[in-house]
Motif scaffolding. Structure first.
Motif, mmCIF file in Angstrom:
data_model
loop_
_atom_site.group_PDB
_atom_site.id
_atom_site.type_symbol
_atom_site.label_atom_id
_atom_site.label_comp_id
_atom_site.label_asym_id
_atom_site.label_seq_id
_atom_site.Cartn_x
_atom_site.Cartn_y
_atom_site.Cartn_z
ATOM 1 N N ASP A 1 40.490 60.003 24.739
ATOM 2 C CA ASP A 1 40.747 60.988 23.605
ATOM 3 C C ASP A 1 39.760 62.106 23.628
ATOM 4 O OD1 ASP A 1 43.034 59.462 23.149
ATOM 5 O OD2 ASP A 1 42.227 58.452 21.251
ATOM 6 N N HIS A 2 38.557 61.686 23.755
ATOM 7 C CA HIS A 2 37.373 62.633 23.550
ATOM 8 C C HIS A 2 37.544 63.576 24.927
ATOM 9 C CE1 HIS A 2 33.182 64.119 22.965
ATOM 10 N NE2 HIS A 2 33.134 64.212 24.271
ATOM 11 N N MET A 3 37.808 63.249 26.056
ATOM 12 C CA MET A 3 37.950 64.238 27.238
ATOM 13 C C MET A 3 39.252 64.930 27.178
ATOM 14 S SD MET A 3 36.460 62.028 30.349
ATOM 15 C CE MET A 3 36.807 63.139 31.310
ATOM 16 N N GLY A 4 40.275 64.299 26.864
ATOM 17 C CA GLY A 4 41.305 64.878 26.812
ATOM 18 C C GLY A 4 42.080 64.928 28.395
ATOM 19 N N ALA A 5 41.421 64.167 29.054
ATOM 20 C CA ALA A 5 41.755 64.500 30.568
ATOM 21 C C ALA A 5 43.052 63.686 31.071
ATOM 22 C CB ALA A 5 40.630 63.501 31.253
ATOM 23 N N ARG A 6 43.481 64.208 32.159
ATOM 24 C CA ARG A 6 44.521 63.580 32.869
ATOM 25 C C ARG A 6 43.797 62.221 33.380
ATOM 26 N NH1 ARG A 6 47.547 67.527 36.892
ATOM 27 N NH2 ARG A 6 49.597 66.769 35.975
ATOM 28 N N VAL A 7 44.813 61.113 33.770
ATOM 29 C CA VAL A 7 44.301 59.991 33.963
ATOM 30 C C VAL A 7 44.780 59.309 35.283
ATOM 31 C CG1 VAL A 7 44.324 57.372 32.978
ATOM 32 C CG2 VAL A 7 43.743 59.307 31.559
ATOM 33 N N PHE A 8 43.734 59.063 36.117
ATOM 34 C CA PHE A 8 44.199 58.342 37.344
ATOM 35 C C PHE A 8 43.997 56.908 37.083
ATOM 36 C CE2 PHE A 8 43.811 56.635 41.490
ATOM 37 C CZ PHE A 8 44.415 57.447 42.423
ATOM 38 N N MET A 9 44.824 56.121 37.223
ATOM 39 C CA MET A 9 44.783 54.507 37.129
ATOM 40 C C MET A 9 44.914 53.919 38.339
ATOM 41 S SD MET A 9 46.982 51.828 34.721
ATOM 42 C CE MET A 9 46.758 50.225 34.616
ATOM 43 N N ASP A 10 43.883 53.241 38.570
ATOM 44 C CA ASP A 10 43.834 52.449 40.035
ATOM 45 C C ASP A 10 44.277 50.974 39.632
ATOM 46 O OD1 ASP A 10 43.583 51.392 42.592
ATOM 47 O OD2 ASP A 10 41.710 52.481 42.869
ATOM 48 N N VAL A 11 45.351 50.491 39.810
ATOM 49 C CA VAL A 11 45.725 49.160 39.410
ATOM 50 C C VAL A 11 44.835 48.098 40.259
ATOM 51 C CG1 VAL A 11 47.462 47.421 39.093
ATOM 52 C CG2 VAL A 11 47.791 49.793 38.363
ATOM 53 N N ASN A 12 44.370 47.093 39.780
ATOM 54 C CA ASN A 12 43.640 45.805 40.533
ATOM 55 C C ASN A 12 43.800 44.793 39.481
ATOM 56 O OD1 ASN A 12 41.818 47.139 42.829
ATOM 57 N ND2 ASN A 12 41.289 48.387 40.970
ATOM 58 N N LEU A 13 44.900 43.912 40.189
ATOM 59 C CA LEU A 13 45.333 42.674 39.547
ATOM 60 C C LEU A 13 44.521 41.850 40.345
ATOM 61 C CD1 LEU A 13 49.262 43.319 39.013
ATOM 62 C CD2 LEU A 13 47.108 43.965 37.524
ATOM 63 N N ARG A 14 43.706 40.896 39.224
ATOM 64 C CA ARG A 14 43.010 39.915 39.804
ATOM 65 C C ARG A 14 43.170 38.660 38.832
ATOM 66 N NH1 ARG A 14 42.981 42.542 43.810
ATOM 67 N NH2 ARG A 14 41.260 43.848 44.812
ATOM 68 N N ALA A 15 43.833 37.656 39.161
ATOM 69 C CA ALA A 15 43.995 36.574 38.498
ATOM 70 C C ALA A 15 42.922 35.622 38.339
ATOM 71 C CB ALA A 15 44.973 35.517 39.274
ATOM 72 N N PRO A 16 42.467 35.405 37.116
ATOM 73 C CA PRO A 16 43.301 35.240 35.976
ATOM 74 C C PRO A 16 43.294 36.470 34.971
ATOM 75 C CG PRO A 16 41.750 33.955 35.043
ATOM 76 C CD PRO A 16 41.496 34.520 36.579
ATOM 77 N N TRP A 17 42.649 37.575 35.419
ATOM 78 C CA TRP A 17 42.016 38.567 34.322
ATOM 79 C C TRP A 17 43.046 39.583 34.247
ATOM 80 C CZ3 TRP A 17 38.316 36.316 32.222
ATOM 81 C CH2 TRP A 17 37.601 35.329 33.049
ATOM 82 N N TRP A 18 44.353 39.386 34.110
ATOM 83 C CA TRP A 18 45.242 40.683 33.739
ATOM 84 C C TRP A 18 46.374 39.959 32.924
ATOM 85 C CZ3 TRP A 18 50.343 41.211 35.687
ATOM 86 C CH2 TRP A 18 50.676 40.579 36.689
ATOM 87 N N GLU A 19 47.197 40.707 32.040
ATOM 88 C CA GLU A 19 48.399 40.333 31.363
ATOM 89 C C GLU A 19 49.261 41.574 31.556
ATOM 90 O OE1 GLU A 19 47.612 39.915 27.376
ATOM 91 O OE2 GLU A 19 45.817 38.395 27.722
#
Length: 304
Positions: free
Chosen positions: A140-158
């Motif tokens: 919110d502070h930056m108002g930036a466009r967001v590049f999301m790099d998914v890294n699903l590592r069990a059990p650390w994601w929902e």
């Protein structure tokens, strides 16, 4: 080079601990390291412990010439570690809980941040609610466009948590298994899965890496770009290949490359990283080879 502000990279820095050695890593840190090697000046925002490993991170960051102001020292939590075991060249991860990178104080990093530009983040460092609130403040502070790099590592994601992060992204990069796990509806065809996901989360583009099958990019305007994986000569391991792919994709977005050029260059660079032990190297020449080729006046500049 475009007038885009330098990218802000948020997330984990940690040590990948193999049987015979420990290698500095963490997907966001790897991306920032690669971007620095390729000629950009990213700001990495993360945290290390007040311990020997944390001191090693600070020393490495300084030696590589990366900006130091975003790296925090947490006296209450250890520098992140991941146990890595290789099976047939493929990494298997055991990720420890409650590490320094889970406790970044984003408010300390807000002063002087660029407005607009691109904010990169993964998903592992957002496994705790406080970290997700921190990312929201940063975004919110930056108002930036967001590049999301998914890294699903069990059990650390929902699934629901990752979906919420995807809704706030501009571009999402993930591998084929992650796409299958996160697509809003089941589908046998990976391109159909990607198109459904692109539409569901109103993304500008979705980038899917598919191991030996190559990679593809689908964009909001209906375009599909795909390529086969380049051959890897002298394979050591695949640790960090996805992070290398992400770094070059991010570089291409910053510098305005067409998607087919981004895909070609990202895949080629990721293949070269597979010839390393671990995700990155301190050899500046490794990066200069790619950077110089991409900026040569020959046909390489147009294609990669």
């Amino acid at each position: 080079m475009t007038a885009n502000p330098e990218p802000v990279i948020f997330g984990e820095v940690l040590f990948d601990c193999f049987e015979d050695r420990s290698v500095l890593g963490g997907a966001p840190f790897n991306v920032a390291w690669n971007l620095k090697g390729l000629g950009r000046e990213p700001l990495f925002i993360g945290a290390v412990g007040e311990d020997e490993l944390g001191a090693q991170v600070q020393q490495a960051l300084s030696a590589w010439g990366m900006r130091p102001e975003g790296l925090q020292v947490d006296p209450d939590h250890p520098t992140g570690q991941v146990q890595v075991r290789l099976s047939g060249g493929e990494p298997q991860y055991e990720i420890l809980a409650d590490q320094a990178y889970d406790h970044v104080d984003v408010t300390r990093a807000l002063e002087g941040l660029p407005r607009g530009g691109i904010l990169y983040h993964g998903s592992l460092a957002l496994r705790e609610l406080a970290a997700r609130h921190g990312l929201e403040t940063l975004r919110d502070h930056m108002g930036a466009r967001v590049f999301m790099d998914v890294n699903l590592r069990a059990p650390w994601w929902e699934r629901e948590v990752v979906h919420d992060l995807m809704r706030r992204a501009t571009w999402v990069k993930l591998n084929q298994d992650e796409l299958s796990a996160l697509a809003p509806e089941p589908a046998d065809d990976p391109e159909v899965q990607a198109r459904l996901t692109l539409a569901c989360f109103d993304l500008e583009a979705i980038i899917v890496t598919r191991a030996s099958e190559g990679a593809m990019v689908l964009t909001r305007d209906g375009a599909v770009h795909a390529m086969h994986a380049p051959k890897v000569e002298g394979l050591k391991d695949t640790v960090g290949a996805g992070d290398a792919f992400s770094a070059v994709t991010l570089l291409g977005l910053l510098e305005g490359w067409p998607w087919d050029v981004i895909l070609h260059r990202a895949a080629g660079f990721a293949a070269r990283v597979c010839t390393l032990h671990g995700a990155t190297t301190e050899d500046a020449g490794f990066y200069a080879l790619a950077h110089d080729a991409w900026n040569s006046p020959s046909g390489e500049k147009a294609r990669g």
